[in-house]
Each structure stands twice: as structure tokens, then as C-alpha cells.
Design a protein around this motif. Structure first.
Motif, mmCIF file in Angstrom:
data_model
loop_
_atom_site.group_PDB
_atom_site.id
_atom_site.type_symbol
_atom_site.label_atom_id
_atom_site.label_comp_id
_atom_site.label_asym_id
_atom_site.label_seq_id
_atom_site.Cartn_x
_atom_site.Cartn_y
_atom_site.Cartn_z
ATOM 1 N N UNK A 1 48.833 36.146 32.990
ATOM 2 C CA UNK A 1 49.711 36.509 31.875
ATOM 3 C C UNK A 1 49.652 37.995 31.571
ATOM 4 N N UNK A 2 48.531 38.666 31.836
ATOM 5 C CA UNK A 2 48.406 40.091 31.520
ATOM 6 C C UNK A 2 48.716 40.976 32.713
ATOM 7 N N UNK A 3 49.200 40.399 33.808
ATOM 8 C CA UNK A 3 49.372 41.178 35.025
ATOM 9 C C UNK A 3 50.456 42.232 34.887
ATOM 10 N N UNK A 4 51.443 41.993 34.066
ATOM 11 C CA UNK A 4 52.541 42.943 33.936
ATOM 12 C C UNK A 4 52.783 43.311 32.482
ATOM 13 N N UNK A 5 51.712 43.472 31.726
ATOM 14 C CA UNK A 5 51.861 43.817 30.321
ATOM 15 C C UNK A 5 52.466 45.202 30.154
ATOM 16 N N UNK A 6 52.272 46.076 31.114
ATOM 17 C CA UNK A 6 52.781 47.441 31.075
ATOM 18 C C UNK A 6 53.265 47.813 32.467
ATOM 19 N N UNK A 7 54.047 48.903 32.585
ATOM 20 C CA UNK A 7 54.432 49.357 33.928
ATOM 21 C C UNK A 7 53.221 49.655 34.810
ATOM 22 N N UNK A 8 52.199 50.290 34.233
ATOM 23 C CA UNK A 8 51.001 50.590 35.019
ATOM 24 C C UNK A 8 50.285 49.302 35.404
ATOM 25 N N UNK A 9 50.295 48.313 34.505
ATOM 26 C CA UNK A 9 49.677 47.034 34.829
ATOM 27 C C UNK A 9 50.395 46.333 35.964
ATOM 28 N N UNK A 10 51.733 46.387 35.952
ATOM 29 C CA UNK A 10 52.495 45.770 37.037
ATOM 30 C C UNK A 10 52.260 46.499 38.345
ATOM 31 N N UNK A 11 52.161 47.823 38.299
ATOM 32 C CA UNK A 11 51.886 48.593 39.511
ATOM 33 C C UNK A 11 50.525 48.234 40.083
ATOM 34 N N UNK A 12 49.526 48.159 39.217
ATOM 35 C CA UNK A 12 48.191 47.802 39.673
ATOM 36 C C UNK A 12 48.165 46.390 40.237
ATOM 37 N N UNK A 13 48.846 45.468 39.548
ATOM 38 C CA UNK A 13 48.892 44.083 40.020
ATOM 39 C C UNK A 13 49.577 43.984 41.369
ATOM 40 N N UNK A 14 50.686 44.705 41.524
ATOM 41 C CA UNK A 14 51.414 44.638 42.788
ATOM 42 C C UNK A 14 50.636 45.309 43.915
ATOM 43 N N UNK A 15 49.880 46.347 43.601
ATOM 44 C CA UNK A 15 49.025 46.970 44.625
ATOM 45 C C UNK A 15 47.980 45.978 45.115
ATOM 46 N N UNK A 16 47.370 45.266 44.182
ATOM 47 C CA UNK A 16 46.374 44.269 44.574
ATOM 48 C C UNK A 16 47.010 43.160 45.406
#
Length: 841
Positions: free
Chosen positions: A686-701
């Protein structure tokens, strides 16, 4: 003596000549709840439920007061121990408030799983917009007084329709006047739940929208509804930037679901009736759309958008500039049906006198102000609270006096500019937060001979002011951070590129998505970039694996890698160009799944068989193209080493055989590897895309896990599958050589290099890496760390976060930066927009 709530409620219902079923239909409260209240069997009364019943019964103020008294005792000072709840219950009955309930008011209670999803969404929406409101500094030192009045009658529906009355019904007067402190209460007075918010550019529509969402979440108690409640589940207010909606190609429902999946990837789970949670929430009427920016829809599409909205009856909030909305209403010959409307009003000199002096953080002499503002402007603070700042005064005193007196045309022009929160915030940023600037210069008629020149001055000064050089503070570890973004000129250039990037031929977008930054490059440039990136990955892989697994000389190894890499790179580039041309890059959005070693869950998406077939087809095409390129590269390598002409029949025949074998091996192996990875997909957290930076980090992983799964799977599939395919082809084509060493070498190069090339060319993070972190910084259009720059711009107040994307804080600022960028780069032609349709005129 306090009346019994049940008896009073039953008597009021009888007086209204309504049955329990009729009250339930009007209020949205279940019959069971009404029976429990009237019988006295419900001891845990909800204030909101009683208000709903009061509205359904059409109670007057006296009866509402009786009902409030029966609910919580006679009005009086609350006990200290009771806290806020006691205070709320002991106050006189509020003005009529009702949960928006259009034609579907009798919504049944939803399953617990869907109610949990709604509460989870509400928590996330509340967290995001609270953070955004704090980031904007809305409460520093206090919110600007955003006020409004009822919208013109020509732009709203009739009162009877707004109140959803039947034939012969008499509408009551709706009090829609208010300010920022009562947004939710004003909205809840509208029985249809449909509201249009109009205002000029910068008039505070976005601030009002944020406050409305937060107030609705607080008043409706969305986060505290007990599981299994019989009351209808309240709707979760969600802000949608409606400028990206194309009503001619996408239904509103589908577009909303897509936005929810983008900004809340956890809603991709399929836990209710086989649909994604996003679709289930929308279909169950559990989302209240707050459609922000109707005027940002392309001009030729606004009538279609209004027609699409008029085809719905669900509650919604729509914000727009007045003129653009009025044009759409005129084109459609009807306003938004069942919708009330409010129009934001201008700030007054008294508002500025309260606000601007308190924004000054330093004490400065006001003598210069008096000399610039003219006679009579140094008389000290003007009337009204907040204008006095002690014996030293405020640098704004002379300006505020000029705004009140308006003795000069320059004063009138400045007063006209400082009527919207946007321009006041820009003026505050430029002068109150910069001690070496004097606001009296705004009264200089020579420098600013027009309203437009004042606007441009405030807009142009915003970025240099927020990026002014400061002594960097050391962090907790004692290290001094880098100040790569402190240069105002470079920052303005980068922001200008981003603003220009949002301009399209048919419209100007507002969503600044990190995975779309590469779209600012031409299709040819992007294709060349991916050819080079994939060629480099294959070449380096060939050299590394060849050094470990083959006995080739250094010269032969360098030649082989130098040929194999470009051949495969051209193949990947061709596939990318075809995909980009057919899908416009839309297929490369961030993945809403993560990879895990556990088996996939059936509620992730399409059926496992369809998912496998789709992935297999993609892998088959890419692997086949790669196999053809590698076969050609091997032929050229052997021809150069052995000196054999390429036209030799044996060389041609060998090339055809290698092409067939490698295309078959690589194509089938890639298809199998990509198809099987679907078995390891699971929804993001649920917190994977809380912010643009969070979505970027999640997608990198996610992308790194994709590589770690694909590389060995692709390698084994090539090495083992190659033997099987070669054995089958031997029966048809004769002797073929496929030794163990060759199998391992080709498998490793194809597996590792192919997986890396796929990641670079066909994932959102890979494209970000190649284009946004490689090509654009090399050409000076972005800094070397765009993510850090975007986050820094957000913290400085230039950008705002809207889910998983950024947006410029104000659309006028975006326009200004983009226009300034194009003026500095004459090679960019001005954007041309489609002229408005003249049909029906």
C-alpha cells in the motif's frame, strides 16, 4: 427534562407522514437502524446518522434543536473531561447537513473487504493531502481568507433539480455562502452532492479543494466506521486532475479507475467479484470524485466532457475557471445537471493588511516605502487587525496604504494584481522572505506600466527567490550536503524544460511523471538511445562471459563483442520503435506488481493462461529479433577472421542455418522465461507509491528483481532448450554443432545481456535510467540526478505532489516557465493548439 430520542424521532416521522421505509430511502440510513433508534434499542447513536434523518424529515431549526437536545442533553458548556466530542454534542444543532445522496441514496451496505479497502484509501488520501497542505505553508502564519459567493444562475442547475425534488416539490433556499473554514458544511448542504467551484486563475481553487477533501474525511469519520455496520459506507473524496481526461476515447469510470491504479497501486488487487479493488470501489459508489481543473481539458473536448458528466447522477465536485466553464455550458446548452455552484471572490485590502505584515520575518525600516509610495503613505499601519507590527512597523505598510487609497494608477494596477492568493503568495515569497527586497518597488509606474508587467515580474521572481543561495546546513552526521540546485539560472532552465515538456500540440498537460520525462525527446532520439544502451549491455556481457568461458584471443573476443552488441542493439531498437509507434510509450508505465518467490495469487489480473500467453508473445518477438541479429554478427565475425567473402554460398547457407537455429532458440526461450515470471508476481504494498520518489524506488526494486529472475531463467532456457531444438532440427537439416561450451556461452550472453537489454528498453525504470539520467543530463536539459532535483523543487514549493506524479504549484507558473524556456531556445517552435470547433455556431 430531556425528551426520549426514540419517541421524539417517531413522533417527528409521524408528523411528516412518512413510513420508516420512505425515510430510509430519503436518508440512506437502513430501516433496521431507524427501527433501533425509534425503539430505544440503540445506545450508540451516531451524530451523522441523526442529521441524515433530520434532513430526510425536512425538520426546521426548532425541531433540529429538540433532536440535538434529545441526543446529547441540553446545550451548555461541555465538561472538561469530555473533550472535543462532548463539545460537539453539546452545541446547538448545526445547519442542515446531509450526506450527498443522489438517485442512488439507498445504497446497501458493502462487504467488509470492500469497506476495508475504502478505509485504507481514505487513510492514504488524508495522509497525502495533509502533507501537501503543510508543504504549501497554507497555515503560515494563517490561511488566506478564501471566500466565495453563489455562482451565476446561468451556470448552475435549477434549485429543484439540485435538491432532487419530485414533481410539484417546493425547493428551499440553499445557503452556499462561506469561507475556507466551512467547506465541508457548505458542500453537505447540497442534497445532490454535485458542486461546481469556479474562480479565476490563482483564486484559490486548489487550496479549497484540499481543504474540502480533508474536512469531508474528518466530518464523515471514514476511518472509524466499525466493520459490518448497517449504515451505508460513506464515499471517499479523491482528487483527480481532470485535465488528462479525454472523454472522446475514455469513459469517466475507466479513466478514474486508471488514475486510482496509478496513484494507489495496491488497488490492483482483485478481492471482490473478480474486479480490481479500484474498479470495485468506483462501481460500488464509494469514491467521491473531486475533479480539479476542468478548464485544463483541451478546448475541443470540454463539451464532450460536460456531456459525459451530465450522463451521470453520482455526487462529484468540479473546479474550473469561470470563463472556460461558461463556454462549455454555452456549447452544451446546459450546465452540469443537479449541480449547485460557488464562485471564489477576490481578496480585499483588509485581507492583505491582516496577512502580509505577519509574513515578514525580519524588521526593516519603512522610510524607503514612504518615499516610493508617495505622499501620505508613511502614516503608519492602516486600520484593521494585523496591520500593526509594533514601533518598527512593517515594510508592507506603505504598499497597504496605497492599496487602500488608490490615489495613483500604479496603486490601482497593484490592487488589481493582489486580489488572488497566487499573486499574494508570490509577492510574499519575493519580498517578505527576502530581506534585501523592498515591496515598495511594486508601485514603480515606470518599471511596471501595466497589470501584465506586474504579473510577469512576480512570476519571474519566484524561482530565483526560492533558489537563492543559502549557507547549507550540515546534517546529523556533520556532513555538508551538495548544493547542485542552488543556482537559480540553472534551476530555472531545468524547470523550464520540464514545463515545455508538458506542452503537446492539442493540450498542455499538468502531470509531471518521472517515467514520461523521456517523451520530451523525439522518437528517433529515443530509439537511438536504446540502440546504444542495449548494444553496450550485450557487448559488455559478451566480453565478460567470453573471457570466462571461451579460449578466444583478446582480438577475436573484442571483435565478436563489437559485432554482437550492435547487431542485438539494432534488433532491440527496432522492436522498441515498433512498440513506441503503436503504443506511444504508454505500455512502459511503472509496474503495479512486485516479484516474490511465492506463487501468484489469482486476483492479480487476467487469468494466468492469458497472462502467460501475452508474455510469451512479447518474449517470442524480442528473442527472435535478437537471434537474427546475433546470427548476422557471427557471420561477419567469421568472415573477417577467416577472410571468407560474405557472398560465398557456404557462408550464406551457414548464415541461414544460424538464423533459423538462433531465432528459434532465443525466441522460444525468451517467451518461456517471460511467461513464467508471471508466476512470481504479487501486488505492490500500500505504501509503494505514496509519492513519486516512492514509486520510483518501488519500480527500481521490481525491475532489479525482474532481472534477477529473467537472467538465469533465460540463460537456462537457451542452454537447455538449445540442445532440444538442435536435436529436432538435425533430423531435417543434417549435422549441427551445439557443444556444451557453446551452449553455456550463448546461453549466458543471451540470458544476461538479453535480460539487461529488456530492462533498459522495456521497463519504466530502465527508460528513466537511459533517458532521464543519461541522455537528458548529457544534453544539459536536466541535472544528473533528476529525482533529487524534483524532490528538492517540491520541498522549495515550486512543485506539488499529486499521488505518484508532480505538478507545478500553479498552472500560471508552469505557463511562464515554459514560455521563457522557448524564448531562450529558438529552435523550439511555439506550440500550436487545435482551434475551437465551430460546429453548431
Amino acid at each position: 427534562m430531556t425528551e426520549d430520542l426514540g419517541a421524539l424521532l417517531r413522533g417527528l416521522r409521524d408528523a411528516a407522514d412518512l413510513t420508516q421505509e420512505q425515510v430510509a430511502e430519503r436518508s440512506g440510513v437502513s430501516v433496521r437502524t431507524i427501527r433501533r433508534l425509534e425503539s430505544g434499542r440503540s445506545a450508540n447513536h451516531r451524530v451523522g446518522t441523526v442529521h441524515l434523518l433530520a434532513d430526510a424529515l425536512g425538520l426546521r431549526e426548532a425541531d433540529r434543536l429538540r433532536l440535538a437536545t434529545a441526543l446529547s442533553g441540553p446545550p451548555g458548556p461541555p465538561a472538561a473531561a469530555a473533550g472535543g466530542e462532548a463539545e460537539a454534542r453539546s452545541a446547538p444543532a448545526p445547519a442542515p447537513v446531509a450526506l450527498p445522496a443522489p438517485a442512488r441514496s439507498g445504497r446497501p451496505a458493502v462487504p467488509d473487504a470492500l469497506a476495508d479497502a475504502a478505509r485504507e484509501l481514505a487513510r492514504e488520501v488524508r495522509r497525502r493531502w495533509r502533507h501537501e497542505e503543510a508543504q504549501r505553508g497554507v497555515h503560515d502564519p494563517f490561511p488566506l481568507p478564501v471566500r466565495w459567493k453563489p455562482a451565476p444562475a446561468a451556470l448552475v442547475d435549477s434549485a429543484a433539480n439540485v435538491q432532487r425534488l419530485g414533481p410539484g416539490g417546493t425547493p428551499r433556499a440553499l445557503d452556499l455562502d462561506g469561507d475556507l473554514r466551512g467547506t465541508a458544511e457548505v458542500y453537505r448542504r447540497i442534497p445532490s452532492g454535485r458542486l461546481v467551484v469556479l474562480g479565476r486563475a490563482g483564486s484559490g481553487k486548489s487550496v479549497l479543494t484540499i481543504r474540502l477533501v480533508l474536512d469531508l474525511l474528518d466530518l464523515l469519520d471514514l476511518l472509524d466506521l466499525p466493520p459490518g455496520t448497517t449504515a451505508p459506507q460513506p464515499r471517499v473524496p479523491v482528487v483527480f486532475s481532470v485535465g488528462s481526461w479525454d472523454p472522446s476515447t475514455t469513459a469517466l469510470r475507466d479513466w478514474m479507475i486508471g488514475r486510482l491504479l496509478r496513484d494507489h497501486p495496491h488497488l490492483a488487487r482483485r478481492g471482490y467479484a473478480g474486479a480490481t479493488l479500484a474498479a470495485a470501489l468506483v462501481d460500488a459508489d464509494l469514491v467521491l470524485p473531486v475533479l480539479d481543473g476542468f478548464d485544463e481539458i483541451a478546448e475541443g473536448l470540454r463539451r464532450d466532457a460536460l456531456d459525459a458528466l451530465n450522463a451521470t447522477a453520482a455526487p462529484l465536485v468540479l473546479t474550473s475557471r469561470r470563463d472556460e466553464y461558461a463556454e462549455a455550458v454555452g456549447a452544451a446548452n446546459a450546465p452540469l445537471v443537479w449541480a449547485a455552484g460557488i464562485e471564489l471572490t477576490d481578496l480585499t485590502p483588509d485581507d492583505l493588511a491582516d496577512y502580509l505584515p505577519r509574513t515578514t520575518r525580519t524588521t526593516r525600516s519603512t522610510g524607503a516605502v514612504a518615499s516610493e509610495a508617495g505622499p501620505g503613505t508613511s502614516t503608519g499601519p492602516g486600520p484593521g487587525p494585523g496591520t500593526g507590527t509594533g514601533a518598527t512597523g512593517s515594510p508592507w505598510d506603505g504598499v497597504l496604504t496605497a492599496l487602500r487609497t488608490r490615489r495613483d494608477p500604479a496603486h490601482v494596477r497593484l490592487a488589481e494584481v493582489l486580489t488572488t492568493p497566487l499573486m499574494v503568495i508570490l509577492a510574499r515569497t519575493l519580498y517578505s522572505e527576502k530581506p534585501d527586497r523592498d515591496p515598495a518597488e511594486l508601485l514603480d509606474a515606470t518599471r511596471f506600466p501595466s497589470v501584465k508587467s506586474l504579473d510577469e515580474h512576480l512570476l519571474a521572481g519566484f524561482v530565483p527567490t526560492v533558489y537563492r543561495r543559502r549557507a547549507p546546513e550540515r546534517d546529523a552526521a556533520g556532513e555538508q550536503p551538495r548544493t547542485a540546485y542552488a543556482d537559480p539560472e540553472r534551476a530555472a532552465g531545468w524547470l523550464g524544460h520540464l514545463a515545455h515538456h508538458l506542452v503537446r500540440l492539442d493540450r498542455e498537460r499538468q502531470d509531471l511523471a518521472w517515467w514520461q520525462l523521456g517523451d520530451s525527446l523525439s522518437r528517433t532520439t529515443r530509439t537511438v538511445a536504446f540502440v546504444l544502451a542495449t548494444a553496450l549491455s550485450i557487448t559488455l556481457t559478451d566480453w565478460l562471459v567470453g573471457f570466462l568461458l571461451t579460449s578466444l584471443s583478446v582480438g577475436e573476443l573484442l571483435l565478436q563483442g563489437g559485432l554482437m552488441g550492435p547487431a542485438a542493439g539494432i534488433g532491440f531498437g527496432a522492436v522498441y520503435a515498433m512498440a513506441d509507434r503503436s503504443g506511444g510509450g504508454a505500455a512502459f508505465e511503472p509496474s503495479r506488481v512486485r516479484l516474490t518467490l511465492r506463487a501468484a495469487r489469482p486476483h492479480l489480473g487476467r487469468s494466468p493462461l492469458r497472462t502467460f500467453a501475452s508474455r510469451f508473445a512479447h518474449g517470442l518477438i524480442g528473442g527472435t529479433v535478437m537471434g537474427v541479429g546475433c546470427a548476422c554478427a557471427l557471420t561477419v565475425q567469421r568472415a573477417l577472421v577467416a577472410g571468407t567473402p560474405l557472398t560465398d554460398p557456404d557462408v550464406v547457407g551457414g548464415t541461414l542455418i544460424n538464423t533459423l537455429v538462433l531465432a528459434s532458440v532465443f525466441g522460444s526461450s525468451a517467451g518461456l522465461a517471460f511467461g513464467l515470471t508471471a508466476a512470481f508476481e504479487a501486488p505492490v504494498d500500500v505504501t509503494a507509491a505514496a509519492t513519486p520518489i516512492g514509486l520510483l524506488s518501488s519500480n527500481r526494486s521490481t525491475t532489479c528483481r525482474q532481472f534477477l529472475v529473467l537472467a538465469p531463467a533465460f540463460t537456462l532456457a537457451i542452454a537447455l532448450g538449445g540442445h532440444l531444438i538442435v536435436d529436432l532440427l538435425r533430423n531435417v537439416m543434417g549435422p549441427l554443432n551445439w557443444g556444451v561450451r557453446d551452449s553455456l556461452f550463448i546461453g549466458a550472453v543471451g540470458g544476461v545481456g538479453g535480460a539487461a537489454s529488456y530492462v533498459l528498453a522495456f521497463t519504466a525504470w530502465g527508460q528513466w535510467l537511459v533517458l532521464a539520467r543519461g541522455w537528458l543530463p548529457l544534453t544539459g536539459r536536466l541535472p544528473w540526478n533528476p529525482a533529487a532535483f524534483l524532490d528538492d523543487a517540491y520541498r522549495r514549493g515550486v512543485l506539488r505532489q499529486a499521488g505518484s506524479v508532480y505538478q507545478f504549484r500553479h498552472l500560471r507558473l508552469q505557463h511562464h516557465l515554459g514560455r521563457s524556456y522557448r524564448e531562450r531556445h529558438r529552435n523550439f517552435a511555439p506550440a500550436t493548439f487545435v482551434p475551437p470547433s465551430t460546429d453548431g455556431m
